[in-house]
Write a protein that holds these residues in place. Structure first.
Motif, PDB file in Angstrom:
ATOM      1  N   MET A  45       0.894  -1.215   0.035  1.00 55.82           N
ATOM      2  CA  MET A  45      -0.004   0.100   0.059  1.00 55.82           C
ATOM      3  C   MET A  45       0.751   1.284   0.211  1.00 55.82           C
ATOM      4  O   MET A  45       0.558   2.200  -0.777  1.00 55.82           O
ATOM      5  CB  MET A  45      -1.152  -0.134   1.235  1.00 55.82           C
ATOM      6  CG  MET A  45      -2.174  -0.991   1.135  1.00 55.82           C
ATOM      7  SD  MET A  45      -3.121  -0.993   2.557  1.00 55.82           S
ATOM      8  CE  MET A  45      -3.231   0.655   3.317  1.00 55.82           C
ATOM      9  N   ALA A  46       2.039   1.282   0.710  1.00 57.35           N
ATOM     10  CA  ALA A  46       2.682   2.471   0.750  1.00 57.35           C
ATOM     11  C   ALA A  46       3.243   2.780  -0.561  1.00 57.35           C
ATOM     12  O   ALA A  46       3.590   3.703  -0.830  1.00 57.35           O
ATOM     13  CB  ALA A  46       3.743   2.200   1.846  1.00 57.35           C
ATOM     14  N   GLU A  47       3.807   1.765  -1.281  1.00 58.99           N
ATOM     15  CA  GLU A  47       4.474   1.938  -2.466  1.00 58.99           C
ATOM     16  C   GLU A  47       3.643   2.274  -3.354  1.00 58.99           C
ATOM     17  O   GLU A  47       3.891   3.039  -4.248  1.00 58.99           O
ATOM     18  CB  GLU A  47       5.181   0.419  -2.910  1.00 58.99           C
ATOM     19  CG  GLU A  47       5.826   0.508  -4.251  1.00 58.99           C
ATOM     20  CD  GLU A  47       6.531  -0.919  -4.497  1.00 58.99           C
ATOM     21  OE1 GLU A  47       6.576  -1.139  -5.743  1.00 58.99           O
ATOM     22  OE2 GLU A  47       6.696  -1.558  -3.602  1.00 58.99           O
ATOM     23  N   ALA A  48       2.181   1.706  -3.457  1.00 59.14           N
ATOM     24  CA  ALA A  48       1.159   2.105  -4.256  1.00 59.14           C
ATOM     25  C   ALA A  48       0.852   3.616  -3.993  1.00 59.14           C
ATOM     26  O   ALA A  48       0.743   4.550  -5.014  1.00 59.14           O
ATOM     27  CB  ALA A  48       0.005   1.252  -4.237  1.00 59.14           C
ATOM     28  N   GLU A  49       0.943   4.079  -2.760  1.00 53.12           N
ATOM     29  CA  GLU A  49       0.545   5.560  -2.482  1.00 53.12           C
ATOM     30  C   GLU A  49       1.795   6.281  -3.068  1.00 53.12           C
ATOM     31  O   GLU A  49       1.480   7.406  -3.540  1.00 53.12           O
ATOM     32  CB  GLU A  49       0.513   5.718  -1.059  1.00 53.12           C
ATOM     33  CG  GLU A  49      -0.141   7.011  -0.465  1.00 53.12           C
ATOM     34  CD  GLU A  49      -0.328   6.989   0.785  1.00 53.12           C
ATOM     35  OE1 GLU A  49      -1.004   7.982   1.299  1.00 53.12           O
ATOM     36  OE2 GLU A  49      -0.090   6.063   1.855  1.00 53.12           O
ATOM     37  N   ALA A  50       2.865   5.935  -2.815  1.00 51.85           N
ATOM     38  CA  ALA A  50       3.969   6.759  -3.342  1.00 51.85           C
ATOM     39  C   ALA A  50       4.103   6.941  -4.763  1.00 51.85           C
ATOM     40  O   ALA A  50       4.432   7.908  -5.445  1.00 51.85           O
ATOM     41  CB  ALA A  50       5.569   6.132  -3.002  1.00 51.85           C
ATOM     42  N   LYS A  51       3.535   6.057  -5.559  1.00 50.01           N
ATOM     43  CA  LYS A  51       3.248   6.005  -6.930  1.00 50.01           C
ATOM     44  C   LYS A  51       2.316   6.894  -7.725  1.00 50.01           C
ATOM     45  O   LYS A  51       2.101   7.158  -8.642  1.00 50.01           O
ATOM     46  CB  LYS A  51       3.454   4.551  -7.583  1.00 50.01           C
ATOM     47  CG  LYS A  51       4.777   4.157  -7.457  1.00 50.01           C
ATOM     48  CD  LYS A  51       4.843   2.564  -8.006  1.00 50.01           C
ATOM     49  CE  LYS A  51       6.303   1.974  -7.827  1.00 50.01           C
ATOM     50  NZ  LYS A  51       6.330   0.582  -8.416  1.00 50.01           N
ATOM     51  N   ALA A  52       1.223   7.307  -6.622  1.00 48.32           N
ATOM     52  CA  ALA A  52       0.101   7.866  -7.164  1.00 48.32           C
ATOM     53  C   ALA A  52       0.390   9.123  -7.511  1.00 48.32           C
ATOM     54  O   ALA A  52       1.290   9.965  -7.256  1.00 48.32           O
ATOM     55  CB  ALA A  52      -0.935   7.935  -5.971  1.00 48.32           C
TER      56      ALA A  52
END
Length: 99
Positions: A45-52
């Motif tokens: 989730m943290a990785e996906a949020e960073a790529k948003a």
């Protein structure tokens, strides 16, 4: 009583599930595994949020998802650790993660 009714009664006796503590242990182990899977979602989730995209018109709300996952995890933990008793009400999940 003839042979057939006795035979059918005998067969039915083996078809009735008998509760055992081994089943409880198996369920608890799978629930522990589920808690581990929820924990494994946090870095993803943290990785996906960073790529948003920061300027996107519609954004996924990772904070709400994290809160719901923590709520589910808490419910599983309470079930594992609590003695067997009647179910209790639990607050609803939001289920909507768009801002």
């Amino acid at each position: 009583m003839g042979f057939l009714p006795v035979f059918l009664l005998f067969i039915c006796a083996f078809l009735v599930p008998i509760p055992s503590s081994a089943d409880d242990d198996g369920e608890r182990a799978e629930l522990e595994r589920l808690v581990g899977e929820i924990d494994a979602l946090k870095p993803i989730m943290a990785e996906a949020e960073a790529k948003a995209l920061p300027g996107a018109r519609v954004r996924f709300n990772y904070k709400w998802l994290g809160r719901d996952l923590d709520l589910v995890k808490s419910g599983i933990r309470e079930h594992i650790e609590a003695p067997r008793s009647e179910p209790r009400p639990f607050p609803p999940l939001s289920g909507d993660y768009r801002r």
